[in-house]
Structure formats: structure tokens, C-alpha cells
Motif scaffolding. Structure first.
Motif, mmCIF file in Angstrom:
data_model
loop_
_atom_site.group_PDB
_atom_site.id
_atom_site.type_symbol
_atom_site.label_atom_id
_atom_site.label_comp_id
_atom_site.label_asym_id
_atom_site.label_seq_id
_atom_site.Cartn_x
_atom_site.Cartn_y
_atom_site.Cartn_z
ATOM 1 N N LEU A 9 0.955 -1.331 0.098
ATOM 2 C CA LEU A 9 0.107 0.106 -0.091
ATOM 3 C C LEU A 9 0.860 1.239 -0.067
ATOM 4 N N ASN A 10 0.842 2.120 -1.037
ATOM 5 C CA ASN A 10 1.543 3.224 -1.263
ATOM 6 C C ASN A 10 0.754 4.490 -0.649
ATOM 7 N N GLU A 11 1.430 5.132 0.209
ATOM 8 C CA GLU A 11 0.744 6.430 0.743
ATOM 9 C C GLU A 11 0.486 7.586 -0.215
ATOM 10 N N LEU A 12 1.109 7.695 -0.949
ATOM 11 C CA LEU A 12 0.872 8.719 -1.775
ATOM 12 C C LEU A 12 -0.161 8.263 -2.947
ATOM 13 N N ALA A 13 -0.101 7.121 -3.339
ATOM 14 C CA ALA A 13 -1.237 6.449 -4.274
ATOM 15 C C ALA A 13 -2.577 6.588 -3.589
ATOM 16 N N LEU A 14 -2.497 6.423 -2.249
ATOM 17 C CA LEU A 14 -3.801 6.300 -1.617
ATOM 18 C C LEU A 14 -4.663 7.825 -1.561
ATOM 19 N N VAL A 15 -3.425 8.711 -1.204
ATOM 20 C CA VAL A 15 -3.771 10.108 -1.097
ATOM 21 C C VAL A 15 -4.532 10.436 -2.319
ATOM 22 N N ARG A 16 -3.880 9.937 -3.463
ATOM 23 C CA ARG A 16 -4.443 10.412 -4.906
ATOM 24 C C ARG A 16 -5.872 9.810 -4.952
ATOM 25 N N GLU A 17 -5.922 8.552 -4.846
ATOM 26 C CA GLU A 17 -7.029 7.787 -4.976
ATOM 27 C C GLU A 17 -8.264 8.064 -4.193
ATOM 28 N N LEU A 18 -7.876 8.543 -3.067
ATOM 29 C CA LEU A 18 -9.160 8.718 -1.924
ATOM 30 C C LEU A 18 -9.114 10.189 -2.025
ATOM 31 N N ASN A 19 -8.440 11.030 -2.318
ATOM 32 C CA ASN A 19 -8.381 12.462 -2.276
ATOM 33 C C ASN A 19 -8.533 13.064 -1.084
ATOM 34 N N ILE A 20 -7.490 12.658 -0.141
ATOM 35 C CA ILE A 20 -7.697 13.077 1.279
ATOM 36 C C ILE A 20 -6.235 13.153 1.796
ATOM 37 N N SER A 21 -5.956 13.979 2.830
ATOM 38 C CA SER A 21 -4.493 14.099 3.041
ATOM 39 C C SER A 21 -4.019 12.997 3.837
ATOM 40 N N ARG A 22 -2.506 12.841 4.106
ATOM 41 C CA ARG A 22 -1.673 11.766 4.364
ATOM 42 C C ARG A 22 -2.058 11.553 5.675
ATOM 43 N N THR A 23 -2.489 12.457 6.835
ATOM 44 C CA THR A 23 -2.758 12.160 8.069
ATOM 45 C C THR A 23 -3.783 11.043 8.299
ATOM 46 N N PRO A 24 -4.902 11.571 7.728
ATOM 47 C CA PRO A 24 -6.122 10.423 7.944
ATOM 48 C C PRO A 24 -5.760 8.804 7.212
ATOM 49 N N ILE A 25 -4.878 9.158 6.306
ATOM 50 C CA ILE A 25 -4.402 7.667 5.674
ATOM 51 C C ILE A 25 -3.371 7.181 6.429
ATOM 52 N N ARG A 26 -2.590 7.804 7.198
ATOM 53 C CA ARG A 26 -1.532 6.990 8.299
ATOM 54 C C ARG A 26 -2.369 6.498 9.542
ATOM 55 N N GLU A 27 -3.475 7.251 9.741
ATOM 56 C CA GLU A 27 -4.315 6.889 11.063
ATOM 57 C C GLU A 27 -5.090 5.361 10.567
ATOM 58 N N ALA A 28 -5.680 5.467 9.242
ATOM 59 C CA ALA A 28 -6.206 4.396 8.913
ATOM 60 C C ALA A 28 -5.419 3.182 8.868
ATOM 61 N N LEU A 29 -4.136 3.055 8.218
ATOM 62 C CA LEU A 29 -3.214 2.182 8.231
ATOM 63 C C LEU A 29 -2.875 1.586 9.726
ATOM 64 N N LYS A 30 -2.717 2.488 10.538
ATOM 65 C CA LYS A 30 -2.352 2.011 11.764
ATOM 66 C C LYS A 30 -3.368 1.248 12.357
ATOM 67 N N GLN A 31 -4.848 1.751 12.124
ATOM 68 C CA GLN A 31 -5.998 1.157 12.830
ATOM 69 C C GLN A 31 -6.038 -0.232 11.999
ATOM 70 N N LEU A 32 -5.663 -0.280 10.661
ATOM 71 C CA LEU A 32 -5.875 -1.599 9.883
ATOM 72 C C LEU A 32 -4.884 -2.603 10.512
ATOM 73 N N GLU A 33 -3.697 -1.841 10.941
ATOM 74 C CA GLU A 33 -2.483 -2.833 11.341
ATOM 75 C C GLU A 33 -2.962 -3.614 12.732
ATOM 76 N N LEU A 34 -3.598 -2.618 13.693
ATOM 77 C CA LEU A 34 -4.153 -3.073 14.964
ATOM 78 C C LEU A 34 -5.025 -4.191 14.785
ATOM 79 N N GLU A 35 -5.920 -4.046 13.605
ATOM 80 C CA GLU A 35 -6.871 -5.233 13.553
ATOM 81 C C GLU A 35 -6.317 -6.476 12.680
ATOM 82 N N GLY A 36 -4.857 -6.318 12.304
ATOM 83 C CA GLY A 36 -4.534 -7.556 11.772
ATOM 84 C C GLY A 36 -4.558 -7.585 10.304
ATOM 85 N N LEU A 37 -5.081 -6.547 9.674
ATOM 86 C CA LEU A 37 -5.251 -6.741 8.242
ATOM 87 C C LEU A 37 -4.254 -6.413 7.409
ATOM 88 N N VAL A 38 -3.210 -5.349 7.878
ATOM 89 C CA VAL A 38 -2.141 -4.924 7.113
ATOM 90 C C VAL A 38 -0.909 -5.138 7.960
#
Length: 197
Positions: A9-38
Motif C-alpha cells: 500500500l503506497n501512501e501517496l497513491a492512496l492520497v491521490r486515489e481517495l483524495n484525502i490528506s496523508r494524516t487520515p491515511i496514516r491513521e487508517a493504516l495504523k488502525q488496520l495494522e491493529l486489526e491484523g489486516l495489514v
């Protein structure tokens, strides 16, 4: 968008794809890691872990127990507001099933089960719902892949709705377990075919 097991999962690609800033992307990836999905591997990046067949079966077995318990509690505590909400979601599901709108039916399918959880009027069930929502939404989508299943799923939901209306706790518990088992078989089949590709 769906991501494959092992995909980076590329942060910059996700920023472009979802059209949101990097901070919520980072938070979401952290949450997905806690849930064991990434999985985050230092100096390499974040990779999709995906579900193993055992993960999927475990999740469905947990759902069967939780939803059987939830529907019994919901019927015991049912009030007019929650009953009206279940009726509304079911009628929308019926409408979009007749239109063969798979995406809309999938969203309503998830909402239908959530509405039963909410009808328990229990904060504990609300929390459990939040915890398993991701798994339910991802896997349920793979069970509604053809029109025949759309129709049979609607009839299963109709039966559950009628048993809720009748206050039939034993019937509703049995029906919801049967419905989740059918979904489990279809999802298992979907992932088995994916793994053979």
C-alpha cells in the motif's frame, strides 16, 4: 477498491486515489495494522495481509454466535422505533433486489444486520459491531455475486423479519444462523477460487 493479499500500500497513491490528506491515511493504516489486516515492515512499507480460510471460518462462527444472541435480545427489547428501522431497511432491500442492484443490496444487507445489533440497545453490542464491521462488509460482498443469491438472500431476510415481527425468538435464532451459514459457504467458495488463480 479492493486490494490483493501481499499487495504493497503506497501512501501517496492512496492520497491521490481517495483524495484525502496523508494524516487520515496514516491513521487508517495504523488502525488496520491493529486489526491484523495489514503488516508494516520497517524500511519496506505496509502490505495487505488478507484473510486465511481459517480466519474467514472463525469470523463466521463468531458471527453466528453473536447474531443469534443479538436477535434474541433485540426481540425481547424491541420497541416501535427499532422495529420501524428494521422494516424500512428490509423494504429497501426488497426494492433494490428487484432492480438487481448488487452494490446497493450489499450495503443494505450489512445495514440490516447492523440494525438488528442496534435493536438490542446494548452498548456492548454496538462496540462488537464496530469491531467486526470491516470483516462483515468485505466478506459479505463476495456472497452476493449472482442474481439467484440476491433472491434467496432476500427470502432469508424476509423470514428473519417476519420472525422478529412475530416475536419468535427461537425461530429467528435458527433462521439467522442458517442464513449466516449459507453466506459462509459462498464466501468460502469465493476465496477458494481466488486462491487457485
Amino acid at each position: 477498491e479492493e486490494y490483493d493479499k501481499g499487495q504493497k500500500l503506497n501512501e501517496l497513491a492512496l492520497v491521490r486515489e481517495l483524495n484525502i490528506s496523508r494524516t487520515p491515511i496514516r491513521e487508517a493504516l495504523k488502525q488496520l495494522e491493529l486489526e491484523g489486516l495489514v503488516e508494516s515492515i520497517p524500511n519496506k512499507g505496509v502490505f495487505v495481509k488478507g484473510f486465511s480460510p481459517r480466519d474467514i471460518d472463525d469470523m463466521f462462527e463468531i458471527r453466528k454466535e453473536l447474531e443469534s444472541l443479538a436477535i434474541g435480545m433485540a426481540i425481547e427489547r424491541m420497541d416501535d422505533i427499532h422495529l420501524a428501522k428494521i422494516k424500512e431497511v428490509f423494504e429497501l432491500m426488497e426494492f433494490y433486489t428487484n432492480k438487481h442492484d448488487k452494490d446497493k443490496v450489499n450495503d443494505l444487507n450489512i445495514l440490516y444486520h447492523e440494525t438488528i445489533y442496534r435493536a438490542t440497545q446494548s452498548t456492548d453490542f454496538e462496540q462488537l459491531l464496530k469491531d467486526i464491521h470491516y470483516y462483515v462488509s468485505v466478506t459479505s460482498r463476495h456472497s452476493l455475486t449472482n442474481l439467484k443469491r440476491l433472491d434467496s438472500a432476500l427470502e432469508e431476510h424476509r423470514k428473519i423479519y417476519e420472525e422478529i415481527m412475530d416475536g419468535d425468538i427461537d425461530g429467528a435464532k435458527h433462521s439467522i444462523r442458517e442464513h449466516i451459514t449459507k453466506t459462509q459457504m459462498l464466501v468460502r467458495k469465493y476465496y477458494a477460487s481466488k486462491n487457485q488463480e
